[in-house]
Design a protein around this motif. Structure first.
Motif, PDB file in Angstrom:
ATOM      1  N   HIS A   1       0.840  -1.210   0.000  1.00 14.38           N
ATOM      2  CA  HIS A   1       0.000   0.000   0.000  1.00 14.38           C
ATOM      3  C   HIS A   1       0.870   1.253   0.000  1.00 14.38           C
TER       4      HIS A   1
ATOM      5  N   VAL B   1       2.284   2.416  -3.428  1.00 16.76           N
ATOM      6  CA  VAL B   1       1.422   3.173  -4.356  1.00 16.76           C
ATOM      7  C   VAL B   1       1.630   4.670  -4.157  1.00 16.76           C
TER       8      VAL B   1
ATOM      9  N   THR C   1      -4.868  -0.011   0.146  1.00 26.25           N
ATOM     10  CA  THR C   1      -5.366   0.715  -1.024  1.00 26.25           C
ATOM     11  C   THR C   1      -6.013  -0.287  -1.965  1.00 26.25           C
TER      12      THR C   1
ATOM     13  N   LEU D   1      -7.070  -0.719  -5.804  1.00 26.14           N
ATOM     14  CA  LEU D   1      -6.895  -0.195  -7.151  1.00 26.14           C
ATOM     15  C   LEU D   1      -7.999  -0.778  -8.032  1.00 26.14           C
TER      16      LEU D   1
ATOM     17  N   LEU E   1      -6.368   1.470 -15.432  1.00 24.60           N
ATOM     18  CA  LEU E   1      -6.547   1.987 -14.074  1.00 24.60           C
ATOM     19  C   LEU E   1      -7.583   3.102 -14.074  1.00 24.60           C
TER      20      LEU E   1
ATOM     21  N   GLN F   1      -8.120   4.936  -7.342  1.00 24.57           N
ATOM     22  CA  GLN F   1      -7.406   4.386  -6.205  1.00 24.57           C
ATOM     23  C   GLN F   1      -8.190   4.740  -4.942  1.00 24.57           C
TER      24      GLN F   1
END
Length: 199
Positions: A59, A62, A95, A97, A170, A173
């Motif tokens: 985490h 990121v 986190t 994603l 992506l 987040q």
């Protein structure tokens, strides 16, 4: 005390001050995320949503990536504010994603040409629903979260770090952790300006 659906919807807020005190187990978070991914609806049952969940040092990585990339484009005299915000996200312990598999989207475009312009839109809509289900589910578990969008700035570094397939795009987040302070006050636009009923 278990919250009902309406309380969960109301309680879901953006928490920017979070810490890494573990409120629930990683196994429970895995269950919650898996449930959300399995049951969130997609147009034509496309199931193009993809999720990567990162804990602890993973985490942190990121937000190290985000900070590094932002330092290249934010003027030095303004970077302290940006750094403080990123450090706030990094202070949590996980986190999520969110990605959309573009191969699935393209495959549906080829199969149903009549709707081809709509599939990317429907993909984004479904991703938004998945993000909301996960966010609300984390809130029900006593976790604070917020939704961030540092893509496409961090896309390539994320892809390389965690060996993410090229066809996964992506979309957002979501850092999470124990709320360290209450969410800010929320203002509401009058509903009569937003909703119409006809009887």
């Amino acid at each position: 005390m278990t919250k009902d659906f309406y309380q969960a919807v109301e309680g879901r807020r953006s928490y920017y001050a979070i810490n890494n005190e573990k409120v629930v187990s990683e196994e429970r978070i895995e269950e919650v995320i898996n449930h959300a991914v399995k049951h969130t609806p997609y147009a034509f049952n496309a199931t193009s949503g993809r999720v990567v969940v990162l804990f602890d040092e993973q985490h942190q990585a990121v937000w190290d990536i985000a900070k590094d990339e932002l330092s290249k484009i934010v003027p030095a005299e303004d970077f302290a504010v940006t750094e403080e915000r990123i450090d706030g996200f990094a202070a949590g312990y996980g986190t999520v994603l969110f990605f959309e598999d573009q191969d699935v989207v393209k495959g549906l475009q080829e199969q149903m040409e009549l709707y081809k312009d709509n599939f990317p839109i429907w993909s984004d809509q479904a991703s938004g629903m998945l993000q909301y289900v996960v966010w609300t589910s984390l809130e029900l578990e006593g976790l604070g979260a917020s939704l961030q969008h540092y893509n496409p700035l961090i896309d390539e570094q994320i892809r390389e770090k965690w060996d993410i397939p090229q066809n996964w795009l992506l979309r957002a987040q979501m850092p999470f952790g124990k709320p360290a302070s209450p969410a800010g006050e929320k203002e509401f636009q009058p509903l009569e300006e937003r909703v119409k009923f006809f009887k």
